[in-house]
Motif scaffolding. Structure first.
Motif, PDB file in Angstrom:
ATOM      1  N   ASP B  44      -3.895 -16.890  -2.738  1.00  0.00           N
ATOM      2  CA  ASP B  44      -4.543 -15.839  -3.521  1.00  0.00           C
ATOM      3  C   ASP B  44      -3.896 -15.774  -4.891  1.00  0.00           C
ATOM      4  O   ASP B  44      -2.675 -15.728  -5.000  1.00  0.00           O
ATOM      5  CB  ASP B  44      -4.402 -14.490  -2.804  1.00  0.00           C
ATOM      6  N   GLY B  45      -4.714 -15.785  -5.938  1.00  0.00           N
ATOM      7  CA  GLY B  45      -4.192 -15.770  -7.302  1.00  0.00           C
ATOM      8  C   GLY B  45      -3.702 -14.402  -7.744  1.00  0.00           C
ATOM      9  O   GLY B  45      -3.015 -14.281  -8.753  1.00  0.00           O
ATOM     10  N   ASP B  46      -4.057 -13.373  -6.976  1.00  0.00           N
ATOM     11  CA  ASP B  46      -3.649 -12.025  -7.346  1.00  0.00           C
ATOM     12  C   ASP B  46      -2.357 -11.650  -6.625  1.00  0.00           C
ATOM     13  O   ASP B  46      -2.311 -11.644  -5.390  1.00  0.00           O
ATOM     14  CB  ASP B  46      -4.750 -11.027  -6.981  1.00  0.00           C
ATOM     15  N   THR B  47      -1.335 -11.328  -7.393  1.00  0.00           N
ATOM     16  CA  THR B  47      -0.008 -11.063  -6.819  1.00  0.00           C
ATOM     17  C   THR B  47      -0.016  -9.894  -5.841  1.00  0.00           C
ATOM     18  O   THR B  47       0.563  -9.989  -4.755  1.00  0.00           O
ATOM     19  CB  THR B  47       1.005 -10.768  -7.935  1.00  0.00           C
ATOM     20  N   THR B  48      -0.672  -8.809  -6.223  1.00  0.00           N
ATOM     21  CA  THR B  48      -0.707  -7.629  -5.347  1.00  0.00           C
ATOM     22  C   THR B  48      -1.278  -7.998  -3.988  1.00  0.00           C
ATOM     23  O   THR B  48      -0.731  -7.624  -2.949  1.00  0.00           O
ATOM     24  CB  THR B  48      -1.565  -6.514  -5.977  1.00  0.00           C
ATOM     25  N   CYS B  49      -2.363  -8.740  -4.011  1.00  0.00           N
ATOM     26  CA  CYS B  49      -3.042  -9.089  -2.764  1.00  0.00           C
ATOM     27  C   CYS B  49      -2.174 -10.002  -1.893  1.00  0.00           C
ATOM     28  O   CYS B  49      -2.046  -9.735  -0.684  1.00  0.00           O
ATOM     29  CB  CYS B  49      -4.384  -9.760  -3.047  1.00  0.00           C
ATOM     30  N   TRP B  50      -1.597 -11.047  -2.489  1.00  0.00           N
ATOM     31  CA  TRP B  50      -0.855 -11.923  -1.570  1.00  0.00           C
ATOM     32  C   TRP B  50       0.464 -11.322  -1.104  1.00  0.00           C
ATOM     33  O   TRP B  50       0.914 -11.612   0.007  1.00  0.00           O
ATOM     34  CB  TRP B  50      -0.736 -13.361  -2.051  1.00  0.00           C
ATOM     35  N   VAL B  51       1.048 -10.429  -1.892  1.00  0.00           N
ATOM     36  CA  VAL B  51       2.238  -9.722  -1.404  1.00  0.00           C
ATOM     37  C   VAL B  51       1.857  -8.847  -0.207  1.00  0.00           C
ATOM     38  O   VAL B  51       2.537  -8.849   0.826  1.00  0.00           O
ATOM     39  CB  VAL B  51       2.865  -8.863  -2.534  1.00  0.00           C
TER      40      VAL B  51
END
Lengths: 148, 156
Positions: B44-51
């Motif tokens: 996932d390119g979005d940090t919030t989502c993959w964290v």
């Protein structure tokens, strides 16, 4: 203010955010992931989210400033903001993203600008409330640390 | 660039695992006891989502690796890294999620693949399913969707 009172204040504050529709149940799931092995998880996630959201909103703003808007580029940014909003439980911001998505699908620049205004308002509201929430959390941690 | 979890206490997680069960992290998370140690890749390119996705998986004892772009994901799979579960977002830097899914399937990977995305139409959903994605979920990834998948992978 004592520890119990602070915790009640935090709980009530988060509850008010649910009642106003600013947050949804997904935020409760994030709170549930925080524990002694990951005590700052909520703050870390909020910080990551806000940094990303501000960057994306600025990019959307910049894109809409061009005479010929690259709507496919805009789609990617809206998609990302909607995804992170959904993931953190930012309900009203997520809904505002849906408006921008629709305007972008229709290639309606004016509609996009209006939708972006709403997104910006919702994000600013959310950020203010998150800042207040984190202030309360830090006060609680400080009191708990002092009591040990 | 591959990523590991941003914060984790490996020794205490190992203790939790060795004790034969999982400490429930909170009342809202659905409790399950895993028999096997599963592995997952989050793309996932979005940090919030993959964290968040990694931490949710980690809370169920799943060893996870996260990458923020499709090129790293394909390179990882091509280097024979094996996972029980791959979670992919539709829009990614470098290649889109559909193309990544196609390339991963072409390599011959046979594991559970989940598409977790912010918004998508029915035609895109069908395209992903046709390319080999097993489950298509709209974000956020939550225990209600994840737990049945983990149980299936765990042979429960």
């Amino acid at each position: 203010m004592d520890l119990a009172a602070l915790k009640t204040q935090l709980k009530n504050f988060v509850q008010s955010m649910f009642e106003e529709g600013v947050l949804d149940n997904q935020f409760s799931q994030i709170q549930a992931l925080q524990d002694s092995t990951n005590p700052n998880f909520v703050e870390e996630v909020i910080t990551l989210f806000c940094n990303d959201a501000e960057r994306i909103i600025n990019e959307i703003n910049r894109n809409l400033g061009y005479q010929n808007v690259d709507f496919s580029n805009l789609d990617s940014y809206v998609h990302q903001l909607k995804g992170s909003s959904s993931s953190i439980g930012a309900n009203r911001l997520k809904l505002a993203c849906a408006n921008l998505r629709q305007a972008s699908d229709e290639r309606n620049k004016e509609g996009c600008l209006q939708a972006l205004q709403l997104i910006t308002c919702e994000y600013c509201l959310l950020r203010r409330k998150f800042q207040a929430l984190l202030h309360l959390e830090r006060s609680i941690v400080e009191l708990e640390t002092n009591q040990k | 660039m591959a990523h590991t979890l941003p914060s984790s206490d490996q020794s205490s997680d190992q203790d939790k695992w060795d004790s034969g069960g999982l400490e429930c992290k909170g009342q809202l998370l659905i409790k399950i006891v895993m028999r096997n140690r599963l592995t997952a890749l989050v793309v996932d390119g979005d940090t919030t989502c993959w964290v968040l996705e990694q931490e949710l998986l980690h809370s169920y004892g799943v060893q996870t690796l996260g990458v923020d772009n499709s090129r790293d994901a394909v390179d990882l799979i091509a280097s024979d890294a094996e996972f029980n579960l791959i979670i992919i977002e539709k829009i990614l830097p470098v290649l889109n999620g559909l193309e990544v899914t196609r390339q991963i399937c072409e390599i011959g990977v046979r594991c559970k693949m989940l598409e977790v995305t912010a918004c998508s139409g029915e035609s895109e959903r069908q395209a992903f399913l046709a390319f080999g994605v097993d489950v298509f979920i709209e974000k956020p990834l939550d225990p209600e969707h994840l737990v049945p998948i983990l149980r299936e992978l765990d042979g429960q």
